[in-house]
Design an enzyme around this catalytic site. Structure first.
Site, PDB file in Angstrom:
ATOM      1  N   HIS A  94       0.855  -1.189   0.000  1.00 32.15           N
ATOM      2  CA  HIS A  94       0.000   0.000   0.000  1.00 32.15           C
ATOM      3  C   HIS A  94       0.890   1.237   0.000  1.00 32.15           C
ATOM      4  O   HIS A  94       2.095   1.142   0.250  1.00 32.15           O
ATOM      5  CB  HIS A  94      -0.861   0.026   1.273  1.00 32.15           C
TER       6      HIS A  94
ATOM      7  N   HIS B 199       5.675   6.281  -0.919  1.00 29.04           N
ATOM      8  CA  HIS B 199       6.355   5.025  -1.257  1.00 29.04           C
ATOM      9  C   HIS B 199       5.523   3.817  -0.860  1.00 29.04           C
ATOM     10  O   HIS B 199       4.665   3.914   0.029  1.00 29.04           O
ATOM     11  CB  HIS B 199       7.715   4.968  -0.543  1.00 29.04           C
TER      12      HIS B 199
HETATM   13  P1  2AM Z   1       6.610   2.231   6.072  1.00 32.18           P
HETATM   14  O1  2AM Z   1       5.997   1.268   5.109  1.00 32.18           O
HETATM   15  O2  2AM Z   1       7.538   3.198   5.447  1.00 32.18           O
HETATM   16  O3  2AM Z   1       7.192   1.519   7.274  1.00 32.18           O
HETATM   17  C1  2AM Z   1       1.597   1.002   8.424  1.00 32.18           C
HETATM   18  O4  2AM Z   1       2.561   0.702   9.366  1.00 32.18           O
HETATM   19  C2  2AM Z   1       2.055   2.112   7.524  1.00 32.18           C
HETATM   20  O5  2AM Z   1       2.338   3.260   8.317  1.00 32.18           O
HETATM   21  C3  2AM Z   1       3.325   1.809   6.742  1.00 32.18           C
HETATM   22  O6  2AM Z   1       3.153   2.310   5.445  1.00 32.18           O
HETATM   23  C4  2AM Z   1       4.404   2.548   7.467  1.00 32.18           C
HETATM   24  O7  2AM Z   1       5.398   3.089   6.641  1.00 32.18           O
HETATM   25  C5  2AM Z   1       3.657   3.692   8.071  1.00 32.18           C
HETATM   26  N1  2AM Z   1       4.284   4.080   9.329  1.00 32.18           N
HETATM   27  C6  2AM Z   1       4.491   3.302  10.388  1.00 32.18           C
HETATM   28  N2  2AM Z   1       5.070   4.011  11.388  1.00 32.18           N
HETATM   29  C7  2AM Z   1       5.238   5.259  10.926  1.00 32.18           C
HETATM   30  C8  2AM Z   1       5.764   6.456  11.472  1.00 32.18           C
HETATM   31  N3  2AM Z   1       6.242   6.515  12.726  1.00 32.18           N
HETATM   32  N4  2AM Z   1       5.772   7.545  10.700  1.00 32.18           N
HETATM   33  C9  2AM Z   1       5.288   7.505   9.451  1.00 32.18           C
HETATM   34  N5  2AM Z   1       4.781   6.414   8.880  1.00 32.18           N
HETATM   35  C10 2AM Z   1       4.735   5.299   9.603  1.00 32.18           C
END
Ligand code: 2AM
Length: 185
Positions: A42, A124
């Site tokens: 996603h 991303h």
């Molecule tokens: P990531 O894929 O770059 O880890 C569910 O966890 C979604 O929320 C993922 O897309 C994750 O990004 C994002 N996510 C999790 N923790 C986060 C944080 N502290 N700040 C921003 N995005 C976050």
């Protein structure tokens, strides 16, 4: 009621999830990192963190009022962030509609007390996690396009060592410009 770990995101069509999984298997060696399962691929618009039910409800109401046209997303860029250990797929030029939607959702989240990282939004799709060693990235030239017509609120749930993203609500993006900025005679 308990808080939930929430985020707004764009989900990928199932067919594209499958295509990306095949491409990833052909592109990265198994030792590069831990693949994100197809159903979890996603693009996050705004991460909310742990949210109480009343705040979640308010953010859902605000999301339901967003009037914005859909947009095409071109996935033609890949990168590696060694520190969080993420290999990602993204776009060389993020469409304005994507930036606008993310910016609105992030501003609404911040106003409701959900911490927003000061780092600029870098759209991303995480392909691999635990990718902390150097990774050979594919040369540019790959390209997927899909039309984004909805966005959703997801709850991130963790059970038996796995994350599962449950869709709580989805909202349509309008098929056309809601109004003409420069009407032609
Ligand atoms: P990531 O894929 O770059 O880890 C569910 O966890 C979604 O929320 C993922 O897309 C994750 O990004 C994002 N996510 C999790 N923790 C986060 C944080 N502290 N700040 C921003 N995005 C976050």
């Amino acid at each position: 009621m308990a808080t939930q770990r929430l985020f707004f995101a764009i989900s990928l069509p199932e067919e594209m999830q499958q295509q990306l999984v095949r491409w990833r298997a052909d592109t990265f060696p198994a030792e590069a990192g831990r693949p994100v399962v197809a159903a979890n691929l996603h693009l996050t618009l705004a991460f909310l963190g742990e949210v109480a039910p009343d705040t979640a409800q308010r953010l859902q109401t605000l999301a339901s009022r967003i009037v914005q046209p859909g947009f095409d997303l071109d996935l033609d860029d890949a990168g590696h962030w060694p520190r969080p250990g993420v290999v990602w797929l993204g776009c060389q030029r993020a469409p304005r509609g994507l930036l606008q939607l993310a910016s609105l959702l992030r501003a609404q989240a911040a106003r409701h007390g959900c911490y927003q990282s000061p780092q600029p939004f870098h759209p991303h799709i995480t392909l691999l996690r635990h990718a902390t060693q150097p990774v050979a990235l594919p040369p540019r030239g790959f390209h997927w396009r899909f039309r984004v017509t909805t966005f959703s609120l997801f709850a991130s749930e963790y059970a038996r060592g796995r994350s599962h993203y449950r869709t709580l609500a989805s909202w349509p993006l309008s098929p056309q410009e809601p109004y003409a900025l420069h009407p032609t005679a």
